[in-house]
Each structure stands twice: as C-alpha cells, then as structure tokens.
Scaffold this active site. Structure first.
Site, PDB file in Angstrom:
ATOM      1  CB  CYS A 195      -0.931   0.020   1.201  1.00 27.95           C
ATOM      2  SG  CYS A 195      -2.269  -1.154   1.046  1.00 27.95           S
TER       3      CYS A 195
HETATM    4  N1  COA Z   1     -20.379  -8.465   8.419  1.00 27.67           N
HETATM    5  C1  COA Z   1     -20.833  -8.611   9.691  1.00 27.67           C
HETATM    6  N2  COA Z   1     -20.036  -8.855  10.736  1.00 27.67           N
HETATM    7  C2  COA Z   1     -18.726  -8.983  10.512  1.00 27.67           C
HETATM    8  C3  COA Z   1     -18.186  -8.852   9.228  1.00 27.67           C
HETATM    9  C4  COA Z   1     -19.056  -8.599   8.149  1.00 27.67           C
HETATM   10  N3  COA Z   1     -18.618  -8.448   6.892  1.00 27.67           N
HETATM   11  N4  COA Z   1     -16.841  -9.014   9.292  1.00 27.67           N
HETATM   12  C5  COA Z   1     -16.555  -9.244  10.584  1.00 27.67           C
HETATM   13  N5  COA Z   1     -17.694  -9.243  11.319  1.00 27.67           N
HETATM   14  C6  COA Z   1     -17.824  -9.457  12.767  1.00 27.67           C
HETATM   15  C7  COA Z   1     -16.658 -10.255  13.314  1.00 27.67           C
HETATM   16  O1  COA Z   1     -16.889 -11.641  13.183  1.00 27.67           O
HETATM   17  C8  COA Z   1     -16.623  -9.801  14.751  1.00 27.67           C
HETATM   18  O2  COA Z   1     -17.607 -10.491  15.464  1.00 27.67           O
HETATM   19  P1  COA Z   1     -17.356 -10.930  17.002  1.00 27.67           P
HETATM   20  O3  COA Z   1     -17.161  -9.624  17.745  1.00 27.67           O
HETATM   21  O4  COA Z   1     -18.588 -11.641  17.347  1.00 27.67           O
HETATM   22  O5  COA Z   1     -16.100 -11.755  16.980  1.00 27.67           O
HETATM   23  C9  COA Z   1     -17.047  -8.340  14.688  1.00 27.67           C
HETATM   24  O6  COA Z   1     -17.773  -8.205  13.451  1.00 27.67           O
HETATM   25  C10 COA Z   1     -15.889  -7.382  14.700  1.00 27.67           C
HETATM   26  O7  COA Z   1     -14.907  -7.832  13.726  1.00 27.67           O
HETATM   27  P2  COA Z   1     -13.473  -7.200  13.599  1.00 27.67           P
HETATM   28  O8  COA Z   1     -12.731  -7.912  12.532  1.00 27.67           O
HETATM   29  O9  COA Z   1     -12.850  -7.121  14.961  1.00 27.67           O
HETATM   30  O10 COA Z   1     -13.864  -5.754  13.060  1.00 27.67           O
HETATM   31  P3  COA Z   1     -13.073  -4.393  13.120  1.00 27.67           P
HETATM   32  O11 COA Z   1     -13.901  -3.434  13.868  1.00 27.67           O
HETATM   33  O12 COA Z   1     -11.655  -4.560  13.524  1.00 27.67           O
HETATM   34  O13 COA Z   1     -13.079  -3.939  11.579  1.00 27.67           O
HETATM   35  C11 COA Z   1     -11.515  -3.851   9.733  1.00 27.67           C
HETATM   36  C12 COA Z   1     -12.416  -4.719  10.611  1.00 27.67           C
HETATM   37  C13 COA Z   1     -10.726  -4.729   8.792  1.00 27.67           C
HETATM   38  C14 COA Z   1     -12.400  -2.894   8.919  1.00 27.67           C
HETATM   39  C15 COA Z   1     -10.585  -3.013  10.630  1.00 27.67           C
HETATM   40  O14 COA Z   1      -9.935  -3.851  11.575  1.00 27.67           O
HETATM   41  C16 COA Z   1      -9.515  -2.276   9.844  1.00 27.67           C
HETATM   42  O15 COA Z   1      -9.800  -1.455   9.012  1.00 27.67           O
HETATM   43  N6  COA Z   1      -8.235  -2.508  10.174  1.00 27.67           N
HETATM   44  C17 COA Z   1      -7.110  -1.878   9.512  1.00 27.67           C
HETATM   45  C18 COA Z   1      -6.997  -2.465   8.171  1.00 27.67           C
HETATM   46  C19 COA Z   1      -5.904  -1.867   7.339  1.00 27.67           C
HETATM   47  O16 COA Z   1      -5.586  -0.720   7.367  1.00 27.67           O
HETATM   48  N7  COA Z   1      -5.344  -2.703   6.550  1.00 27.67           N
HETATM   49  C20 COA Z   1      -4.401  -2.328   5.606  1.00 27.67           C
HETATM   50  C21 COA Z   1      -4.754  -3.078   4.403  1.00 27.67           C
HETATM   51  S1  COA Z   1      -3.760  -2.594   3.107  1.00 27.67           S
END
Ligand code: COA
Length: 373
Positions: A156
C-alpha cells in the site's frame, strides 16, 4: 542538486461499481449455498457454518459504501465470487499496463506535456500481473517513451516510495522527469468468500508526472521533502510467490490471497504513522497550522480521522483531510493519490500539503508538497 515537482496527476476509474448491498447479497447467497451443501458436516460440528455479512457492519467498521471493479459479474456470482478477467495473449496489452496508460495520459495532459518529455516510468503497485518483463517497460512502450522503466512493490505504500525514488533521481540529475503509476487490480487478490475482508478492496489506477522544478509554467506542487520507513510484520500478508505455486496446493490455499489481522494492523500502524508524520513535519519545521491538506492512505475512515486529529491537533475541518474510500474502498497504493488528484486544485500558491501512505511491510511513506504557480 535539482529539485522536483508534481506537475500532473490522473486517475483511471473502472466503469463498474458494487454497492455494499449488492456485495452483501452475493456473499449471503454464497454463504447460504455453502451452509446447505455442508449441512450434515455443520450439524456434526466438523465444518463451521458461514455467518451472513452486513452492509451496516461494513459501513460502520470501514466507512466504505461502494467499490469500483474491473469485472462485476464474476465477483457477484455466488457460485464464483472472483472476477472474470479472461487471460490475454502475449500480443495484447496487459490489464495493468492498459489502466496505467489511461491514468498517465490524463497526468501528461494536465501537465501540458507529452511522452517525449518523460525519461522514466515507475510502476509502483502491491501486485504485478506477471513476473517479467516489467509492466513499467510495457507502459513505456505503449506511451512511446525513451529512457527506462521498472516495477517496484511496497504494497500500500508503493506510491510514496515511488515518488521518493523518482524525486531522488531528478534531484541527482540522472533524469529530468518520471511517471509514477499505481495500477491496482485488488479484486483479483481479494478472497471475496471471506466475510472479514470481502468488502475491503477496489480496482483503480493512478499516475503522477514528476518533473525537474525548473522553468515550469503551469500550476504544480513542489516536492519539499520525502520520508520513508519500514518495519517487518506478518499482519498483512499474501504468500502468492512463485515458490509456493504448486498445482496440488493451489485450490485450498487461503494464504495465496490478501490476509490480514485487521485489529492488530489498526493498533500497530496508527502510532507508527502518526509518529512518522510528526517527525517528518518537525524535521521540515512545518507547523500543523501551516498544513492545508492531508491526502492519506484510504483503508479505513476511523483510522484516517484518528491520524488527521493527531497531526493537526484538532478535528480536521471538512475538506482538510478528504476521503475517497466511501466510493473506491481501499485501493492499496493508489488511495492517497486518488485523494490528491481529486482534492488539490483549490490550494493556493504557498499552501502546504502532505501525502501519506501506509500498509503491509509494515511500511509508511510521506511527501510534503507546496503549491506553486
Ligand atoms: N459483516 C458482519 N459482521 C462482521 C463482518 C461482516 N462483513 N466481518 C466481521 N464481522 C464481525 C466479526 O466476526 C466480529 O464479530 P465478534 O465480535 O462476534 O467476533 C465483529 O464483526 C468485529 O470484527 P473485527 O474484525 O474485529 O472488526 P473491526 O472493527 O476490527 O473492523 C476492519 C475490521 C478490517 C475494517 C478493521 O480492523 C480495519 O480497518 N483494520 C485496519 C486495516 C488496514 O488498514 N489494513 C491495511 C490493508 S492494506
């Protein structure tokens, strides 16, 4: 020692867009189908049922509302869940080259320049369509540019690493100008069947023309300074290298596409980026109130809100830290450059801005620019 400036930018946006609702409908149909086919094993506890995805979760967790893709039908087909991008013959242009050329032509036109004015092409992206010949060399040929070209990959952060590379060559005098292009076909390295990440990415290509800052007539952005940093982490990883690509391993290797531990990325990358920007600004003696615009990597709205507040010492005003991720999702290296390209025209001469990208590696790159002309 010479100095460098960004004189043109361009964005190629695919014609197909997928809304969160469309994406979730396809994912849920796939999950239902999977659960029906594996009902006995799910009942016996040997297979885990796939839960539904939700548009509300996606928007709340990321700020993403839709994403552009090169192919919509393959992604939204519950029996496929992967873009249908037919193989091209070796005599046809590669997809990445085609997208990049489109964005590059816009950047050249904006700068009032032609291919004859370009000395080098850097194709900086997270994934390259083939090992070699370099996509950049193909772009060079398609645009009829003399000189040289090469590919580079810092995930990225590729755009800012590409900008520093081009800037340093211009400063040293080895070239007078370079195109830095970021064609990203993220849809083809995303596992659309993984609920945790199926909403994250989109496709796009960006281009910047960077020139020696000498006798420039049109409006441009002087590159005042660049700063890069990396620190190894496995929390964003894709194992799809040629050594692992054996026939019997291909079908069920989840690690052959984008994998991340999103929570850890969130927690570890935020302080790294905030400190990096603060140190860069201190080094350049640039005060927060002199910074008119932040063009950040586009992965997550909460992350960008946090960084904006940390850098400026207050909640950024509307427009000070523009996001494009609601429309494009995460487009890897291209995100900060889309934001720059769409939200930089209104700056006045003497205004300062900062481009920052971050991601796998971990990696972070920042570029301080000053509007001129
Ligand atoms: N729909 C519904 N629920 C979902 C879901 C979806 N698509 N995806 C995950 N969930 C659920 C999970 O299972 C989890 O449930 P639980 O609490 O019962 O275990 C809950 O939602 C929270 O999931 P989590 O993965 O902890 O979400 P988050 O708030 O961390 O958001 C991201 C996920 C990826 C959006 C976030 O962590 C993020 O943006 N991180 C940085 C990513 C980044 O910058 N990456 C660089 C890539 S180049």
């Amino acid at each position: 020692m010479y100095s460098a400036a960004i004189t043109g930018s361009g964005v190629f946006t695919p014609e197909h867009s997928i809304s969160n609702d469309e994406l979730v409908a396809a994912f849920n149909a796939y999950a239902d189908q999977f659960n029906a086919e594996n009902a006995a094993a799910i009942e016996a506890g040997t297979v885990t049922a796939k839960p539904h995805s939700s548009s509300d979760f996606i928007f709340a967790a990321s700020g993403i509302e839709r994403r552009y893709v090169l192919d919509k039908s393959g992604v939204l087909d519950p029996a496929r869940m992967f873009p249908s991008l037919p193989d091209r013959s070796d005599d046809e242009p590669s997809l990445m080259a085609e997208m990049a050329v489109d964005a590059a032509r816009t950047a050249l036109a904006q700068a009032g320049k032609t291919a004859a004015d370009v000395d080098a092409v850097i194709c900086a992206a997270s994934n390259h369509e083939r090992a070699y010949p370099a996509i950049a060399v193909e772009i060079q040929q398609m645009l009829e540019i003399d000189g040289f070209a090469f590919d580079m990959n810092v995930a990225c952060s590729s755009a800012t690493f590409g900008i520093q590379t081009a800037t340093d060559m211009i400063k040293s005098g080895s070239i007078c100008s370079a195109l830095v292009v970021c064609p990203e076909i993220c849809s083809a390295h995303l596992e659309w069947r993984d609920r945790d990440c199926h909403f994250i990415f989109g496709d796009v290509a960006t281009a910047l023309l960077i020139e020696r800052d000498e006798n420039l007539d049109g409006p441009h952005f002087k590159i005042k300074s660049t700063r890069l940093a990396t620190k190894f982490s496995n929390n964003i990883r894709n194992n799809n290298g040629f050594l692992r690509r054996t026939r019997d391993q291909m079908d069920d290797r989840r690690d052959m596409q984008f994998m991340q531990n999103g929570r850890k990325v969130f927690k570890e990358v935020l302080p790294m980026v905030s400190t990096h920007i603060a140190d860069h600004m201190a080094e350049e003696d640039l005060q927060a109130d002199a910074l008119k615009r932040l063009w950040l990597h586009q992965a997550n709205k909460t992350m960008n809100d946090y960084i904006g507040k940390k850098v400026l010492g207050r909640v950024p005003d509307a427009g000070e830290q523009p996001n494009i991720l609601q429309d494009y999702a995460n487009t890897s290296s291209a995100g900060s450059i889309i934001a720059f390209s769409k939200y930089s025209d209104d700056l006045a001469a003497g205004d300062f801005g900062l481009i920052c990208s971050f991601g796998a590696g971990y990696s972070v790159g920042s570029v301080i620019v000053e509007r001129s002309g």
